[in-house]
Design an enzyme around this catalytic site. Structure first.
Site, PDB file in Angstrom:
ATOM      1  N   ARG A  57       0.799   0.707  -0.351  1.00  0.00           N
ATOM      2  CA  ARG A  57       1.474   1.121   0.962  1.00  0.00           C
ATOM      3  C   ARG A  57       2.757   1.717  -0.032  1.00  0.00           C
ATOM      4  O   ARG A  57       3.009   2.633   1.031  1.00  0.00           O
ATOM      5  CB  ARG A  57       1.987  -0.431   0.906  1.00  0.00           C
ATOM      6  CG  ARG A  57       1.526  -1.400   2.112  1.00  0.00           C
ATOM      7  CD  ARG A  57       1.085  -3.163   1.611  1.00  0.00           C
ATOM      8  NE  ARG A  57      -0.420  -2.645   0.330  1.00  0.00           N
ATOM      9  CZ  ARG A  57      -0.692  -3.032   1.157  1.00  0.00           C
ATOM     10  NH1 ARG A  57      -1.341  -3.133   1.326  1.00  0.00           N
ATOM     11  NH2 ARG A  57      -2.136  -3.169  -0.623  1.00  0.00           N
ATOM     12  N   THR A  58       3.255   1.116  -1.047  1.00  0.00           N
ATOM     13  CA  THR A  58       4.615   1.487  -1.628  1.00  0.00           C
ATOM     14  C   THR A  58       4.695   4.041  -1.423  1.00  0.00           C
ATOM     15  O   THR A  58       5.289   4.045  -1.423  1.00  0.00           O
ATOM     16  CB  THR A  58       5.037   1.460  -2.961  1.00  0.00           C
ATOM     17  OG1 THR A  58       4.395   0.418  -2.656  1.00  0.00           O
ATOM     18  CG2 THR A  58       6.541   1.774  -3.424  1.00  0.00           C
ATOM     19  N   ARG A 107       7.032   3.882 -10.161  1.00  0.00           N
ATOM     20  CA  ARG A 107       5.875   3.387  -9.987  1.00  0.00           C
ATOM     21  C   ARG A 107       5.229   2.648 -11.954  1.00  0.00           C
ATOM     22  O   ARG A 107       5.047   3.866 -11.701  1.00  0.00           O
ATOM     23  CB  ARG A 107       4.596   2.633  -8.583  1.00  0.00           C
ATOM     24  CG  ARG A 107       3.284   2.013  -9.372  1.00  0.00           C
ATOM     25  CD  ARG A 107       3.989   0.478  -8.961  1.00  0.00           C
ATOM     26  NE  ARG A 107       3.978  -0.151  -7.554  1.00  0.00           N
ATOM     27  CZ  ARG A 107       3.421  -0.165  -6.632  1.00  0.00           C
ATOM     28  NH1 ARG A 107       2.245  -0.176  -6.478  1.00  0.00           N
ATOM     29  NH2 ARG A 107       4.328  -0.646  -5.599  1.00  0.00           N
ATOM     30  N   HIS A 135      10.624  -5.127  -7.263  1.00  0.00           N
ATOM     31  CA  HIS A 135      10.375  -4.148  -6.898  1.00  0.00           C
ATOM     32  C   HIS A 135      11.288  -4.066  -5.372  1.00  0.00           C
ATOM     33  O   HIS A 135      10.783  -4.992  -4.251  1.00  0.00           O
ATOM     34  CB  HIS A 135       8.501  -4.987  -5.978  1.00  0.00           C
ATOM     35  CG  HIS A 135       8.330  -4.437  -5.456  1.00  0.00           C
ATOM     36  ND1 HIS A 135       8.848  -2.206  -5.349  1.00  0.00           N
ATOM     37  CD2 HIS A 135       6.600  -3.629  -4.832  1.00  0.00           C
ATOM     38  CE1 HIS A 135       7.386  -1.782  -3.887  1.00  0.00           C
ATOM     39  NE2 HIS A 135       6.246  -2.878  -4.325  1.00  0.00           N
TER      40      HIS A 135
HETATM   41  N1   CP Z   1       3.236  -4.417  -1.805  1.00  0.00           N
HETATM   42  C1   CP Z   1       2.790  -3.458  -2.767  1.00  0.00           C
HETATM   43  O1   CP Z   1       3.859  -2.924  -3.725  1.00  0.00           O
HETATM   44  O2   CP Z   1       1.564  -2.414  -2.290  1.00  0.00           O
HETATM   45  P1   CP Z   1       0.939  -1.504  -2.680  1.00  0.00           P
HETATM   46  O3   CP Z   1       0.835  -2.125  -3.869  1.00  0.00           O
HETATM   47  O4   CP Z   1      -0.418  -0.331  -2.403  1.00  0.00           O
HETATM   48  O5   CP Z   1       1.993  -0.147  -3.237  1.00  0.00           O
END
Ligand code: CP
Length: 311
Positions: A57-58, A107, A135
């Site tokens: 997602r991010t 990240r 986050h």
């Molecule tokens: N919610 C979230 O950070 O999802 P991802 O790890 O898929 O980015």
């Protein structure tokens, strides 16, 4: 203008900062609904996405947000960079910085990595999730989703449920909600609760059933199996029985109450499959808000207001 140069955590953000991010994100709704989803707001700016830990997602929403703002972007992963040859993070950042980039989005598995990057570059840094720490961009999309649903944040009762101690989502969302005047209750098994009983002034309980009827938002956290480090947890089935969101519990929620989850979900553990897809679920709305709020954060942090959103 935001009061911070970098977006590292939510407890450094003022209510005015958060409101600016949410209002700017709302102004990007129209762009995202166009056939041609692009504005020149960050044309000529260079953004490096450094994802040293997996993300769906991010990472994808940052990349889409950058394209929609016309930024030039470059995505690097841990396994495809010279980090695997033993290059230090500082050397990697200084190397990329020497190419005159404007922003790093990072990240990382290790808490504190985005802060460390700020010490090795003059570019703006956005924390896209660091270990168990923070986050902040997840918190902004959560607030956007909740505010869009209710029209406000102040006075809302929000339960954050699950793996509180291991969760950077909880660590970011709870202070941001408190800054915006919401009432936050933390719900989790004793082994998952935060150590400080007065943490951001949020009461903690181990009983979801005692609070669920009173809540406007039930925010289910992912059980972070990869960050447990030997923590005592009940079996998957027992966890689901005591803390999982099933339809029996959903039917006890207020009629107007909503359900959120940051993803990725452990369906059948913290949230049942039918609940994730039910009418109260705002999980895909959260994903949609991720593009809007990340556009807003990059736009505001790079001083994009001089470039024109609507052109
Ligand atoms: N919610 C979230 O950070 O999802 P991802 O790890 O898929 O980015």
């Amino acid at each position: 203008m935001l009061s911070v140069k970098h977006l590292i955590d939510t407890y450094s953000l003022t209510a005015d900062d958060i409101t600016q991010i949410l209002d700017t994100a709302a102004s990007f709704e129209e762009v995202n609904n166009r056939a041609i989803k692009k504005v020149p707001a960050l044309r000529g700016r260079t953004i490096v996405n450094l994802f040293l830990e997996p993300s769906t997602r991010t990472k994808s929403s940052f990349e889409l947000a950058e394209k929609r703002l016309s930024a030039d972007s470059l995505s690097m992963g841990g396994s495809t960079s010279s980090v695997v040859k033993g290059e230090s993070l500082a050397d990697t950042i200084q190397t990329i910085d020497a190419m005159n980039v404007d922003m790093f989005v990072c990240r990382a598995r290790l808490a504190g990595t985005p802060q460390k990057i700020t010490e090795n570059t003059d570019a703006v840094v956005i924390n896209a999730g660091d270990g168990k720490h923070q986050h902040p961009t997840q918190a902004m999309l959560d607030l956007y989703t909740i505010r869009k649903n209710f029209g406000h944040l102040d006075g809302l009762k929000v339960a954050i449920v699950g793996d509180l101690a291991h969760s950077r989502v909880c660590g970011s969302l709870a202070p941001a909600l408190k800054t915006m005047g919401a009432d936050v209750t933390l719900v989790g098994p004793p082994t998952f609760q935060v150590d400080d009983p007065d943490w951001f002034g949020c009461p903690q309980t181990s009983s979801l059933d005692e609070v669920i009827e009173d809540m406007d938002v039930v925010y289910m956290l992912r059980v972070q199996l990869e960050r447990m480090e030997g923590a005592a947890i009940p079996s998957r089935r027992e966890y689901n029985r005591l803390y999982g969101l099933d339809m029996k519990r959903v039917n006890r929620m207020k009629p107007e109450a909503i359900i959120c989850h940051p993803g990725p979900m452990n369906r059948g553990m913290e949230i049942n499959a039918d609940v994730a897809d039910c009418a109260k679920s705002r999980i895909l709305n959260q994903v949609n808000a991720g593009v809007l709020t990340r556009m807003a954060e990059m736009y505001l942090l790079l001083g994009g207001e001089n470039n024109g959103v609507s052109a």
